[in-house]
Scaffold this active site. Structure first.
Site, PDB file in Angstrom:
ATOM      1  N   LYS A  32       3.357   2.648   3.002  1.00  9.69           N
ATOM      2  CA  LYS A  32       2.944   3.152   1.682  1.00  9.69           C
ATOM      3  C   LYS A  32       2.334   2.063   0.800  1.00  9.69           C
ATOM      4  CE  LYS A  32       7.028   4.826   1.313  1.00  9.69           C
ATOM      5  NZ  LYS A  32       7.884   5.452   2.264  1.00  9.69           N
ATOM      6  N   VAL A  74       2.763  10.013   3.182  1.00  8.66           N
ATOM      7  CA  VAL A  74       3.245  11.118   2.331  1.00  8.66           C
ATOM      8  C   VAL A  74       3.801  12.217   3.239  1.00  8.66           C
ATOM      9  CG1 VAL A  74       2.584  12.824   0.586  1.00  8.66           C
ATOM     10  CG2 VAL A  74       1.412  10.624   0.652  1.00  8.66           C
ATOM     11  N   GLY A  82      19.240   7.679   8.401  1.00  3.83           N
ATOM     12  CA  GLY A  82      17.934   7.025   8.521  1.00  3.83           C
ATOM     13  C   GLY A  82      16.879   7.551   7.557  1.00  3.83           C
ATOM     14  N   ASP A 110       9.905   5.355  -4.541  1.00  2.00           N
ATOM     15  CA  ASP A 110       9.287   5.867  -3.314  1.00  2.00           C
ATOM     16  C   ASP A 110       8.458   7.123  -3.625  1.00  2.00           C
ATOM     17  OD1 ASP A 110       9.284   6.059  -0.201  1.00  2.00           O
ATOM     18  OD2 ASP A 110       9.968   8.033  -0.855  1.00  2.00           O
ATOM     19  N   LYS A 140       4.161   7.931  -3.606  1.00  2.43           N
ATOM     20  CA  LYS A 140       3.470   9.087  -3.023  1.00  2.43           C
ATOM     21  C   LYS A 140       2.635   9.820  -4.079  1.00  2.43           C
ATOM     22  CE  LYS A 140       7.117   9.131   0.354  1.00  2.43           C
ATOM     23  NZ  LYS A 140       8.494   9.543   0.635  1.00  2.43           N
ATOM     24  N   GLY A 142      12.033  10.201   8.917  1.00  5.82           N
ATOM     25  CA  GLY A 142      12.623  10.273  10.255  1.00  5.82           C
ATOM     26  C   GLY A 142      11.778   9.572  11.290  1.00  5.82           C
TER      27      GLY A 142
HETATM   28  N1  HSE Z   1      12.910   6.965   2.251  1.00  2.00           N
HETATM   29  C1  HSE Z   1      11.894   7.956   2.293  1.00  2.00           C
HETATM   30  C2  HSE Z   1      12.496   9.311   1.942  1.00  2.00           C
HETATM   31  C3  HSE Z   1      11.266   7.961   3.647  1.00  2.00           C
HETATM   32  O1  HSE Z   1      13.716   9.399   1.814  1.00  2.00           O
HETATM   33  O2  HSE Z   1      11.774  10.267   1.759  1.00  2.00           O
HETATM   34  C4  HSE Z   1       9.848   8.405   3.695  1.00  2.00           C
HETATM   35  O3  HSE Z   1       9.020   7.761   2.774  1.00  2.00           O
END
Ligand code: HSE
Length: 352
Positions: free
Chosen positions: A130, A157, A211, A225, A229, A327
């Site tokens: 990103k 994204v 994860g 995060d 996006k 994932g």
């Molecule tokens: N850590 C991010 C989320 C992963 O939880 O959406 C994908 O960007």
């Protein structure tokens, strides 16, 4: 059908790269027969796992087994070891660089330098990173065009849920003036657990174990995060330039169990919503904020770690895509989408 042989180098070999490797091993025959793609991985450089280069192609089953057993890539029995990331980009016979090193949304580095260097060296780049897309998607696309190569970043994204492809290819010709969505899986998962009565800390720990969260989950829970996006979507889909500092941001750390219960009594759900809208004067209003949605809102019913994105369009009104946003295989798959697009794009260009 045109055939294309692709020589790949990975910069970074974490879970996303490994997920992608599993997919191309399983789909090898199909990729060749249906899409005309023959893929060879010739090099990998990872800051923790070491680096290996074999110009005739690495045996990726052996590579996966080395990594799964916690061994160094430099234990691979053939090839050149020890090339750093920039040497791997410039001094190998790779024609396509998969940049999947760690993300830094604030500086974009070191991935930004990797991508710029690769594009300037006439190599295609596909990346789920990103940071570079947030900082410089536009400039990187220009460098790619100038050097007649491809830069794809679908996985930045909604992971492999094809949000950017939907806007750029499937909805070609439409005007998108606004979007809103659940753009972070970790926070959506935490809010879902809290609705069931699980304390915040425990829910975060679970999201990390599954994860979904970034290496440092602060970026997830504080909305950074999701903000990344929003920036990418605004710059690429709305075609309006905005930066991190232009967007009002708040994460989910201030939402208490009490707030969640109160919302439930009102028939509502808290969701972290990222949105942007082109205003009448052409400026953009964007935000990442927790919003208390009525259950009638489709975004209120996006469960667990799923993501969703609604584009507001001129011809179709709202168009929504829902799917995984994180994932190993899900994000690995995004690299495959771009790889096939790259092949089609380059085949198309060569006919014009
Ligand atoms: N850590 C991010 C989320 C992963 O939880 O959406 C994908 O960007």
């Amino acid at each position: 059908m045109n055939q294309m042989n692709v020589n790949i180098a990975f910069i970074g070999y974490g879970t996303v790269a490994q997920g992608f490797t599993e997919i191309i091993l399983e789909k090898e025959k199909k990729l060749h027969e249906l899409y005309g793609l023959t893929i060879k991985v010739v090099a990998i450089s990872d800051i923790m796992k070491g680096s290996v280069y074999e110009e005739n192609g690495l045996n990726m089953r052996d590579i996966l087994s080395l990594v799964k057993n916690g061994k160094s890539l430099e234990d691979y029995p053939a090839g050149v070891i020890g090339l750093n990331s920039l040497e791997t980009i410039t001094k190998t016979n790779a024609d396509t660089i998969l940049e999947v090193s760690y993300t830094d949304i604030i500086t974009g580095e070191p991935a930004l330098t990797h991508i710029r260097t690769a594009l300037r060296a006439g190599k295609n780049v596909i990346s789920t990173n990103k940071g570079p897309a947030v900082k410089q998607a536009d400039q990187l696309l220009k460098i790619a065009k100038k050097n007649k190569v491809y830069y794809g970043f679908e996985g930045t994204v909604l992971s492999g849920t094809p949000a950017l492809n939907l806007a750029q290819y499937a909805l070609s010709g439409i005007d998108i003036t606004e979007f809103r969505g659940i753009l972070n899986g970790t926070t959506n998962y935490i809010l879902a657990r809290m609705e069931e009565g699980m304390p915040y800390e425990e829910a975060l720990e679970k999201a990390q174990k599954l994860g979904y969260a970034e290496a440092d989950p602060t970026g997830d829970i504080e909305g950074l995060d999701a903000l990344g996006k929003v920036i990418i979507l605004t710059n690429v889909v709305l075609r309006k330039k905005i930066a991190l500092s232009d967007v009002k941001r708040q994460g989910i750390t201030n939402i208490s169990m009490n707030d969640i219960k109160k919302a439930q009594k009102q028939g509502r759900k808290w969701k972290l919503i990222g949105r942007a809208k082109i205003q009448k004067d052409g400026s953009v209003l964007a935000s990442v904020l927790p919003e208390k949605l009525p259950l009638s809102d489709p975004l209120a019913n996006v469960h667990e770690a799923a993501n969703a994105l609604t584009f507001i369009t001129d011809e179709l009104g709202p168009v929504t895509i829902i799917g995984p946003g994180a994932g190993r295989r899900e994000t690995g798959f995004a690299l495959l989408i771009d790889l096939i697009n790259m092949k089609n794009h380059i085949s198309f260009d060569s006919h014009n």
